[in-house]
Design an enzyme around this catalytic site. Structure first.
Site, PDB file in Angstrom:
ATOM      1  N   GLU A   1       0.659  -1.328   0.218  1.00 30.93           N
ATOM      2  CA  GLU A   1       0.099  -0.073   0.130  1.00 30.93           C
ATOM      3  C   GLU A   1       0.701   1.084   0.076  1.00 30.93           C
ATOM      4  O   GLU A   1       0.836   2.472   0.912  1.00 30.93           O
ATOM      5  CB  GLU A   1      -0.560  -0.247   0.714  1.00 30.93           C
ATOM      6  CG  GLU A   1      -2.370  -1.127   1.129  1.00 30.93           C
ATOM      7  CD  GLU A   1      -3.269  -1.468   1.925  1.00 30.93           C
ATOM      8  OE1 GLU A   1      -2.888  -0.459   4.006  1.00 30.93           O
ATOM      9  OE2 GLU A   1      -3.568  -2.325   1.984  1.00 30.93           O
TER      10      GLU A   1
ATOM     11  N   LYS B   1      -1.922 -11.271   8.827  1.00 28.47           N
ATOM     12  CA  LYS B   1      -3.724 -11.082   9.519  1.00 28.47           C
ATOM     13  C   LYS B   1      -4.393 -12.334   9.106  1.00 28.47           C
ATOM     14  O   LYS B   1      -3.955 -13.377   9.134  1.00 28.47           O
ATOM     15  CB  LYS B   1      -3.554  -9.918   8.696  1.00 28.47           C
ATOM     16  CG  LYS B   1      -3.201  -8.990   8.392  1.00 28.47           C
ATOM     17  CD  LYS B   1      -4.251  -7.335   7.765  1.00 28.47           C
ATOM     18  CE  LYS B   1      -3.679  -6.114   7.673  1.00 28.47           C
ATOM     19  NZ  LYS B   1      -4.169  -5.507   7.019  1.00 28.47           N
TER      20      LYS B   1
ATOM     21  N   ASP C   1      -8.382  -9.009   4.325  1.00 27.79           N
ATOM     22  CA  ASP C   1      -7.483  -8.056   5.090  1.00 27.79           C
ATOM     23  C   ASP C   1      -8.812  -7.544   6.110  1.00 27.79           C
ATOM     24  O   ASP C   1      -9.922  -7.197   5.817  1.00 27.79           O
ATOM     25  CB  ASP C   1      -7.652  -6.187   3.973  1.00 27.79           C
ATOM     26  CG  ASP C   1      -7.064  -5.438   4.292  1.00 27.79           C
ATOM     27  OD1 ASP C   1      -7.027  -5.169   6.117  1.00 27.79           O
ATOM     28  OD2 ASP C   1      -7.053  -4.252   4.140  1.00 27.79           O
TER      29      ASP C   1
ATOM     30  N   GLU D   1     -12.536  -1.536  11.976  1.00 26.30           N
ATOM     31  CA  GLU D   1     -12.718  -1.144  10.278  1.00 26.30           C
ATOM     32  C   GLU D   1     -13.795  -2.033   9.733  1.00 26.30           C
ATOM     33  O   GLU D   1     -14.496  -0.897   8.638  1.00 26.30           O
ATOM     34  CB  GLU D   1     -11.319  -0.928   9.986  1.00 26.30           C
ATOM     35  CG  GLU D   1     -11.445  -1.052   8.307  1.00 26.30           C
ATOM     36  CD  GLU D   1      -9.843  -0.630   7.861  1.00 26.30           C
ATOM     37  OE1 GLU D   1      -8.560  -1.510   8.753  1.00 26.30           O
ATOM     38  OE2 GLU D   1      -9.692  -0.320   7.128  1.00 26.30           O
TER      39      GLU D   1
HETATM   40  C1  BDP Z   1      -6.055  -1.886   5.852  1.00 20.63           C
HETATM   41  C2  BDP Z   1      -6.493  -0.280   6.321  1.00 20.63           C
HETATM   42  C3  BDP Z   1      -5.226   0.356   6.094  1.00 20.63           C
HETATM   43  C4  BDP Z   1      -4.086   0.260   7.021  1.00 20.63           C
HETATM   44  C5  BDP Z   1      -3.587  -1.955   6.084  1.00 20.63           C
HETATM   45  C6  BDP Z   1      -2.479  -2.461   6.982  1.00 20.63           C
HETATM   46  O1  BDP Z   1      -7.076  -0.242   5.315  1.00 20.63           O
HETATM   47  O2  BDP Z   1      -5.391   1.799   7.408  1.00 20.63           O
HETATM   48  O3  BDP Z   1      -3.013   0.690   6.775  1.00 20.63           O
HETATM   49  O4  BDP Z   1      -4.884  -2.259   6.640  1.00 20.63           O
HETATM   50  O5  BDP Z   1      -2.785  -3.539   7.619  1.00 20.63           O
HETATM   51  O6  BDP Z   1      -7.323  -2.684   6.370  1.00 20.63           O
HETATM   52  O7  BDP Z   1      -0.985  -2.203   6.809  1.00 20.63           O
END
Ligand code: BDP
Length: 713
Positions: free
Chosen positions: A304, A373, A378, A406
């Protein structure tokens, strides 16, 4: 004494009339409900011997005073600090006891690890003991919990050791005090006032964490700002570390991979470049000068938009090992996240972490632990467990759960996350045959990991009750409990939390527990039934957004995942599709690979199905989807009705707070149902089955629904 215990079990519970804002979390130490209970526990609490003099002992002393004043509404008498005391309650490390007690306890000593504790009833005395100061603090909290949950103290015998070594909260807190995906106010770290001012909230934070066995905290966002590694911020972080030390909590920092470039203008951050390596070694030396027991780094790289070893053609292991070499001489570790994916990689996003990390098994230094995770996408409401668990026998893996909600209603929905976590922890990876659960991967027993860990992305902020929703405190609490022992029974966790936080009234316990144990299934039904995923609104992720499409990244849209058209819906991840299913053991391939037998909760995660496909339930896919959404909405209404029954049995502040949040939850459950069914209905062109309520508005209304300033981004 035994007679008294019976009397209080049968006691009448009072109506709570005092104000309670929830700041006290599960450490409320509420006044006892009657005289019998008061007398029973006062036998112990009026006669305490506490042996030892470390800063942690001072913490124990203060906690006993605090608990006492809550239970009895008066100041505690003297706590004897010498072993000539005549107390019924003796708290001390094994080595600090007089010889006869020490001898009597010696048979248990070998079962205790460095953080473990012993509660033992010995000839009229209740003993709380351990090998170390911190074990003693954990033991004290365990003892107080017995009182908070109204347990009998005679004949008590409990030895408890944490099953996982590193038990961390991960704060996604920015230095400007916003919290990424935080819905409970601003960051509790007031950097501007540090290092001079140690806010009482830091101390209460440490108390709360120690009371559930959390022993580490990574205080900054994984989308890291390199500034935290400058002396200005290290001095501030050191002040926090000093405040947390007596509570057994170590500080960790997030390391921005290109920090050598950002902070000192190095031309590269290539992990194989000697200058870069030296930069990190020097930086680490500086950190340890500020924080001698610094825990180590947490790193998000190549994900990301974050910089990482890929920028230099290097592997994740190259990157992690470089940092690991730097912290190793000081005993530090590197938690390297497996959440690595890229929009330019042509494969299904959920395959990418496994494809990248599996070939690196065994290539990481021994002070690296890869943080994975719970699921391969996610933190969605419903995901199968991550296929890396069980697939990395030579590389320690740790779990990352998201405590902040979230994707699960953010701060206003009540959903008991322990239910989701338990499903993942008890999932069988089949790595070494049946019974190879994820929890055994995490506690190290499956692959003999030397390093073990678990992290939860924190849901804490400056809101007076810490977590926004009063009931989201339960997720923080349950995370700690499962980190200590991932096999703990979540119903007991929920019950203890209710007793400690709200009331020991059987009616309250029964009703709240009922809501909690059903809440997860209810939420999944009104948000993402039948294996739907990633259908939330763009960017802030609040509310439904099955129509989200286009923009820079396909893998950040909803249509990438559900692929609805006039024939079908779902993502084919079997051999005929992305074959992400191949990353799981053959037992799972059989169960999940067959669209006729797969549990419905994962149907559209693994399969693409025609709208009019008849399922084993007798319904068509479309009808099943609509009925599930309706069930979810009805579930949310049921939660509301149940809660309303508790009026008068809970203090009015928290009763009203939760009641009003449940109104939001019901409205939003309807919003999810209506928006999703209208959107998908355009493709299925099938009518809503009987019993499913007609949407309140048309699709355009939901498409154009304005959401301004949603928190957490
Ligand atoms: C996503 C979130 C983001 C996080 C990312 C992460 O939307 O804000 O930075 O995970 O875990 O779910 O790095």
């Amino acid at each position: 004494m035994k007679k008294k215990f019976l009397i209080f079990i049968l006691s009448i519970f009072p109506v709570f009339v005092f104000a309670n804002d929830g700041y006290g979390l599960w450490l409320q130490y509420l006044p006892f409900e009657n005289k019998a209970i008061t007398e029973y526990y006062s036998d112990y609490l009026d006669n305490i011997v506490l042996l030892g003099n470390s800063p942690t002992h001072e913490v124990i002393h203060k906690e006993l005073e605090f608990a006492y004043s809550g239970f009895f509404d008066k100041k505690i008498g003297k706590i004897s600090r010498t072993n000539t005391g005549s107390g019924l309650l003796w708290i001390g490390k094994l080595d600090d006891f007089p010889k006869e007690i020490k001898d009597a306890l010696s048979e248990y000593a070998q079962s205790l690890n460095d953080e473990g504790f012993l509660l033992h009833y010995l000839k009229g005395k209740l003993i709380v003991s351990s090998k170390t100061d911190i074990g003693l603090l954990y033991g004290t909290y365990a003892f107080l919990k017995k009182i908070q949950t109204r347990k009998k103290l005679e004949d008590l015998h409990e030895i408890s050791n944490p099953k996982i070594q590193k038990r961390l909260l991960n704060h996604w807190d920015n230095l400007n005090r916003t919290v990424e995906r935080g819905y409970a106010g601003f960051s509790i770290w007031n950097w501007h006032r540090l290092p001079q001012h140690i806010d009482q909230q830091y101390i209460d934070y440490a108390r709360a964490n120690a009371s559930i066995g959390i022993n580490g905290t990574s205080i900054t966002n994984v989308n890291a700002n390199a500034l935290v590694l400058t002396s200005e911020y290290l001095e501030k972080a050191a002040a926090l570390a000093d405040a947390f030390r007596p509570y057994g909590i170590k500080i960790y920092l997030t390391a921005r991979f290109n920090a050598p470039m950002v902070l000192d203008n190095l031309p590269t951050a290539d992990p194989l470049n000697p200058e870069v390596q030296q930069w990190w070694k020097d930086k680490v030396k500086e950190i340890y000068a500020y924080i001698p027991d610094f825990g180590g780094f947490l790193v998000k790289a190549d994900s990301e938009g974050q910089p990482g070893p890929h920028n230099y053609g290097r592997t994740q292991a190259d990157g992690a090992n470089m940092l690991a070499d730097a912290v190793k001489p000081f005993g530090g570790i590197v938690m390297w996240r497996a959440f690595v994916y890229n929009e330019h990689t042509p494969t299904d996003r959920i395959r990418q972490a496994y494809d990248e990390f599996k070939p690196l098994d065994g290539k990481f230094s021994d002070n690296v632990i890869v943080q994975v995770k719970n699921g391969p996408l996610d933190f969605q409401p419903k995901e199968p467990f991550h296929p890396l668990f069980g697939a990395m026998p030579e590389t320690p893996l740790m779990m990352e759960f998201q405590i902040t909600k979230e994707y699960l209603g953010q701060d206003t929905h009540w959903v008991n996350l322990a239910s989701m976590w338990e499903e993942v922890l008890q999932s069988d990876t089949y790595a070494n045959g049946p019974g190879s659960t994820v929890s055994k991967v995490l506690d190290g027993s499956l692959h003999d990991y030397k390093l073990t860990g678990i992290a939860g992305v924190s849901n804490i902020g400056t809101d007076r009750n810490w977590t926004g929703h009063q009931t989201a405190q339960a997720d923080w609490y349950a995370f700690g409990q499962l980190a200590w022992n991932p096999n703990q029974n979540i119903e007991i966790i929920a019950e203890d939390w209710i007793r400690m936080t709200f009331s020991n009234d059987p009616e309250v316990i029964k009703t709240m527990k009922g809501i909690m144990m059903n809440s997860y299934e209810i939420l999944v039904n009104y948000m993402t039934p039948l294996g739907l995923h990633h259908i939330m609104a763009r960017s802030h992720h609040w509310g439904p957004g099955p129509w989200v499409t286009g923009g820079g990244r396909d893998d950040w849209t909803a249509t990438y995942y559900h692929k609805a058209n006039s024939d079908s819906i779902g993502f084919d991840r079997t051999e005929t599709g992305s074959n992400a299913l191949a990353q799981y053991a053959h037992e799972w391939k059989e169960i999940w690979g067959d669209s006729e037998t797969i549990p419905l909760e994962f149907l559209l995660w693994f399969h693409r199905m025609p709208w009019n496909k008849k399922l084993f339930t007798g319904n068509t896919l479309w009808d099943e989807l609509a009925i599930s959404y309706q069930k979810g909405v009805e579930g949310a209404r049921w939660m509301q009705q149940e809660w309303n029954k508790l009026e008068g049995l809970i203090d009015p502040d928290r009763f009203k707070h939760i009641a009003s949040f449940l109104k939001i939850q019901v409205n939003e459950a309807e919003w999810w149902r209506d928006a999703c069914l209208l959107y998908f209905g355009q493709y299925s062109k099938m009518p809503l089955p009987e019993g499913v309520e007609a949407p309140k508005h048309d699709l355009n209304y939901y498409l154009n629904f304005k959401r301004n300033f949603v928190p957490g981004i």
